[in-house]
Design an enzyme around this catalytic site. Structure first.
Site, PDB file in Angstrom:
ATOM      1  N   LEU A   1       1.294  -1.009  -0.016  1.00  0.00           N
ATOM      2  CA  LEU A   1       0.130  -0.252  -0.367  1.00  0.00           C
ATOM      3  C   LEU A   1       1.056   0.965   0.295  1.00  0.00           C
ATOM      4  CD1 LEU A   1      -2.743  -1.003   2.772  1.00  0.00           C
ATOM      5  CD2 LEU A   1      -2.773  -0.973   0.269  1.00  0.00           C
TER       6      LEU A   1
ATOM      7  N   ASP B   1       3.758   5.682  -7.145  1.00  0.00           N
ATOM      8  CA  ASP B   1       2.940   6.050  -5.659  1.00  0.00           C
ATOM      9  C   ASP B   1       2.816   7.495  -5.049  1.00  0.00           C
ATOM     10  OD1 ASP B   1       3.196   3.392  -5.770  1.00  0.00           O
ATOM     11  OD2 ASP B   1       5.001   2.722  -5.205  1.00  0.00           O
TER      12      ASP B   1
ATOM     13  N   GLU C   1      13.511   8.031  -3.219  1.00  0.00           N
ATOM     14  CA  GLU C   1      13.660   6.314  -3.088  1.00  0.00           C
ATOM     15  C   GLU C   1      14.561   6.005  -3.958  1.00  0.00           C
ATOM     16  OE1 GLU C   1       9.313   5.585  -2.503  1.00  0.00           O
ATOM     17  OE2 GLU C   1       9.906   4.149  -3.403  1.00  0.00           O
TER      18      GLU C   1
END
Ligand code: GLA
Length: 346
Positions: free
Chosen positions: A109, A157, A145
């Site tokens: 998620l 995301d 990231e």
């Protein structure tokens, strides 16, 4: 809260309704932010250091603002954020940041993006710069990231977390970064996610990186910048498995727009088969499934889902399913709906 001395920001997790492994291929996706997420409180402190506290882990990190060195795990996010905010020209004040989350790590998620966007907004709010362009912020979070955490993920995301709208899924065209909110009013239907229990491990990241490399090879062979621009006939002549990888991307893009059309027509029943087709493509053309994911999906279908598919990077993580009115989802499944995007809390 933001009074110049302290600011609190919330970063949501995300669900991707459809459009998987398309972001780094210049394609389409349809994600939305969810209620669960990550909260970061930043308090200005005297001195020249950053102090970061991961509340749920009971761990702390301290490092000098002027000399940010790489680190592992959750520390990499904080250090990378400080370095990238500074590199982008934002004011990064010495602060104590406290991180808490109500989103399972590794459950697919996007707890990573939730943390990134909450860190970014909390720090920006501390210097009154929280109105920074959200697409640029998504890119900045993605650099954290990619370059500091070491995960070669795309922009899906971060854009979902930063630019989504309540009650809407967000159609993203990754070739142009055009953002188009699409009403998602379930009308008695329910979207639920079920954790397969196969976490995103290093090997999942390996699988993801191998797929990315394959897509880059296929794009180079076809002479296109992004696979989404590939000619299907030329793609079908590529050596195996590159031919199947491109077929997935092209058909997945088409399924995103078929889903957008179904949502705009209020035809939720038409979305179920599209989720199933996305799953079959990810399993058979993209080779991104694992047994635990297949089992979680089978449970959803047995419970009466109108369609279900693996979600996110694959090789583990969660399964998303659409349940018609009256059907009962497995008890551990979590209902999800489009919530608020990342924000500074009042
Ligand atoms: C992960 C990555 C995203 C995207 C998906 C697959 O969630 O973080 O960038 O590539 O996998 O659609």
């Amino acid at each position: 809260m933001t009074d110049g001395r302290a600011a609190t920001a919330r970063g949501p997790g995300r669900v991707n309704l459809i459009g998987e492994h398309t972001d780094y291929n210049g394609g389409l996706a349809l994600p939305f932010p969810i209620a669960a997420g990550c909260t970061v409180r930043a308090e200005a402190i005297d001195g020249l250091d950053v102090v970061a506290v991961a509340e749920d882990l009971g761990e702390e990190d301290r490092f000098p603002l002027a000399d940010v060195q790489p680190a592992e795990g959750w520390r990499a996010f904080v250090r990378g954020m400080v370095a990238e905010l500074a590199r982008a020209g934002f004011t990064v004040r010495p602060a104590r940041v406290t991180i808490s989350a109500d989103l399972p790590r590794g459950g697919g998620l996007s707890s990573s993006a939730a943390l990134e966007v909450a860190l970014a907004l909390a720090w920006l709010a501390l210097s009154g710069e929280e109105d920074a362009d959200r697409v640029e912020l998504a890119r900045l979070c993605s650099r954290v990231e990619n370059d500091w955490v070491g995960a070669r993920t795309g922009l899906l995301d971060q854009l979902a977390a930063l630019a989504g709208a309540p009650g809407h899924a967000l159609r993203i065209d990754f070739a142009t970064l055009a953002l188009d909110p699409v009403p998602l009013q379930p009308d008695g239907w329910r979207l639920v996610v079920l954790d397969s229990g196969a976490p995103h491990t290093l090997s999942a990241q390996d699988g993801y990186n191998v797929r990315r490399a394959e897509c880059e090879r296929a794009a180079a062979e076809l002479g296109v910048r992004w696979l989404s621009q590939a000619d299907p006939a030329a793609a079908s002549r590529l050596p195996e498995p590159l031919d199947r990888r491109v077929e997935h991307v092209l058909t997945e893009n088409a399924r995103v727009d078929a889903t957008v059309a179904a949502l705009r027509a209020g035809d939720l029943a038409a979305v179920g088969p599209l989720l199933d087709a996305s799953h079959a493509s990810l399993r058979d053309l993209y080779d991104a499934s694992v047994p635990a994911v297949e089992q979680a999906r089978a449970r959803m279908l047995e419970a009466g889902a109108a369609g279900a598919r693996m979600m996110g990077g694959g090789f583990g993580g969660s399964v998303l399913a659409l349940f018609p009115p009256g059907a009962q989802a497995p008890p551990e499944a979590i209902a999800v709906e489009p919530g608020l995007p990342a924000r500074v809390l009042a």
